[in-house]
Design an enzyme around this catalytic site. Structure first.
Site, short mmCIF file in Angstrom:
data_model
loop_
_atom_site.label_atom_id
_atom_site.label_comp_id
_atom_site.label_asym_id
_atom_site.label_seq_id
_atom_site.Cartn_x
_atom_site.Cartn_y
_atom_site.Cartn_z
N LYS A 126 0.85 -1.19 0.00
CA LYS A 126 0.00 0.00 0.00
C LYS A 126 0.88 1.23 0.00
O LYS A 126 1.66 1.46 0.93
CB LYS A 126 -0.90 -0.02 1.23
N ARG B 144 0.64 9.87 6.20
CA ARG B 144 0.83 8.44 6.50
C ARG B 144 2.17 7.91 5.99
O ARG B 144 2.35 6.71 5.83
CB ARG B 144 -0.31 7.63 5.86
N GLU C 169 7.90 -5.90 1.38
CA GLU C 169 6.64 -5.89 2.14
C GLU C 169 5.84 -7.17 1.84
O GLU C 169 5.33 -7.83 2.75
CB GLU C 169 5.77 -4.68 1.75
N LYS D 208 -2.09 -1.45 -4.07
CA LYS D 208 -2.96 -0.29 -3.98
C LYS D 208 -2.15 0.99 -3.97
O LYS D 208 -1.17 1.06 -3.23
CB LYS D 208 -3.74 -0.45 -2.67
N TYR E 192 -15.00 0.57 -7.09
CA TYR E 192 -16.26 1.29 -6.97
C TYR E 192 -17.08 1.17 -8.26
O TYR E 192 -18.24 1.53 -8.28
CB TYR E 192 -15.99 2.77 -6.65
#
Ligand code: PBG
Length: 327
Positions: free
Chosen positions: A198, A220, A236, A251, A316
C-alpha cells in the site's frame, strides 16, 4: 514486395469472432469486490461529492443496496465504517466494538445474503480521533502497541460473520499478529487479504472524504510506502507471505501496474488490485464532462489490471461493470 519479409499480425484481428477467440484476458463478475460505506444513523443515503454514484448508507438502507448488488451477480463486498466524529477516540475503539458499524453491517449482510463473501477492512483510521491507522504518542505512530488492537478488530469482525479479513494499516507485523489472534480465537480457516503493498498516495483523497479518515496531523508516510519504490514492495509482500497472508492487495492500481506484475511474478498467491477512490473520481469527472467514453475506459482499465496480473479487483465501478457484462 518480393524480398520484403514481415509477419502479418493483422490476420488474427480481422473480425470480432477471431478477436474473441484469441483474447488473452477476460474480466468476469467473479473478479469484482464492491466497497460499501456504512454510516452511523438512520435513513442516510449521502452521495460522496467527489465520488458520484458512491454513497454513505445507514444500516436501514443496506438491504436495498445488497439486493441491487446481488441481483447484478456481484459475489463479494468490502465494508467500511463511517462513525460520528464524537464517537471517535484515541484508540479507535469503534473498530473493535461488538456493535461497531462493520460488525453490525456484517451481521446484517450474512443474515440476509449468506452466500455473499463479506470482506472486512481492518483498520483504525476511520475510528481514531487523530485519523491515523495506529496508536499515537507524542506525535508518533506506535507500531507494536497497535498490533493488539488490530488483532482484536479482526476477531470481532469474524465473530460478526466476516469471511475475509483485509488489514490496511501498514504496521509492521500486522499479518502475523492478526493471524495469531484469529487462530487463538479458533478462526484458523479465515483468510487474510493483506493490503501489504500500500503506497502513500494522493489517490486516496476522495476516500478520506467518504470515510472521514483524513489524518488530523501529518501524513501516512511513516507507514505507507513511497510511490517511487519497487523493491520495497517486494520486501513488504515477502514479509506478509511469510507471516501467512492468503491474498496480496496492491494499492492504488493505475499508477502501479508494474508492481501488480512484480507481485504476481514473485509470489504464488492471488493478487488483488484496488482501483482506489481518486482513480474513480478522475474517470467520473471526465465522463460527466463528456470527455471520455466511460464504459470503454472502465472496461479497458479493469481488463488492464487483470492483464497486469490481478486475480481480483476491489472497485467502486463493480456495479457498472457487472451490468455491462450482463448487458
Ligand atoms: C484505510 C483505507 C484507506 C483506503 C482503503 N482503506 C485510506 C487510507 O489509507 O488513507 C483507500 C481506498 C480508496 O482510496 O479508495 N486505511
Amino acid at each position: 514486395m518480393d524480398n520484403l519479409q514481415f509477419n502479418r499480425h493483422r490476420r488474427l484481428r480481422q473480425n470480432s469472432t477471431i478477436r474473441d477467440m484469441v483474447r488473452e484476458t477476460h474480466l468476469q463478475i467473479e473478479d469484482l469486490i464492491y466497497p460499501i460505506f456504512i454510516a452511523d444513523g438512520e435513513q442516510i443515503k449521502r452521495e460522496v461529492p467527489s465520488m458520484p454514484g458512491v454513497f454513505q448508507l445507514s444500516m436501514d438502507n443496506l438491504r436495498a443496496e445488497m439486493e441491487e448488488v446481488t441481483a447484478l451477480g456481484i459475489k463479494s463486498v468490502i465494508l467500511f465504517g463511517v462513525p460520528h466524529e464524537h464517537d471517535k477516540d484515541e484508540h479507535g475503539s469503534g473498530a473493535f466494538s461488538h456493535n461497531g458499524l462493520v460488525q453490525q453491517a456484517t451481521r446484517a449482510v450474512k443474515k440476509d445474503f449468506p452466500d455473499v463473501v463479506v470482506v472486512a477492512d481492518t483498520c483504525l483510521c476511520e475510528y481514531t480521533s487523530h485519523g491515523h491507522c495506529g496508536i499515537v504518542e507524542g506525535g508518533k505512530i506506535l507500531n507494536d502497541p497497535t498490533l493488539d488492537l488490530l488483532a482484536k478488530t479482526a476477531v470481532s469482525q469474524v465473530e460478526a460473520g466476516a469471511d475475509i479479513i483485509a488489514p490496511s494499516n501498514m504496521m509492521d507485523g500486522f499479518v502475523a499478529a492478526i493471524r495469531k489472534g484469529l487462530d487463538e480465537a479458533g478462526y484458523e480457516d479465515i483468510p487474510i487479504m493483506s493490503y501489504g503493498v500500500k503506497y502513500s498516495s494522493a489517490f486516496y483523497g476522495p476516500f478520506r472524504d467518504a470515510a472521514n479518515s483524513t489524518p488530523q496531523f501529518g501524513d501516512r508516510k511513516t507507514y505507507q510506502m513511497d510511490s517511487a519504490n519497487r523493491l520495497e514492495a517486494l520486501r513488504e509482500a515477502e514479509s506478509d507471505v511469510l507471516e501467512g497472508a492468503d491474498f496480496m492487495i496492491v494499492k492504488p492500481a493505475l499508477a502501479y501496474m508494474d508492481i501488480i506484475r512484480d507481485v504476481k511474478n514473485n509470489f504464488n498467491l492471488p493478487v488483488v488490485a484496488y482501483n482506489v477512490s481518486g482513480e474513480y473520481a478522475m474517470v467520473k469527472a471526465a465522463a460527466q464532462n463528456g470527455w471520455i467514453d466511460e464504459q470503454k475506459i472502465v472496461m479497458e482499465m479493469h481488463t488492464g489490471f487483470k492483464r497486469a496480473g490481478a486475480d481480483l479487483i476491489i472497485t467502486y465501478f463493480a456495479k457498472d461493470i457487472a451490468s455491462w457484462l450482463k448487458g
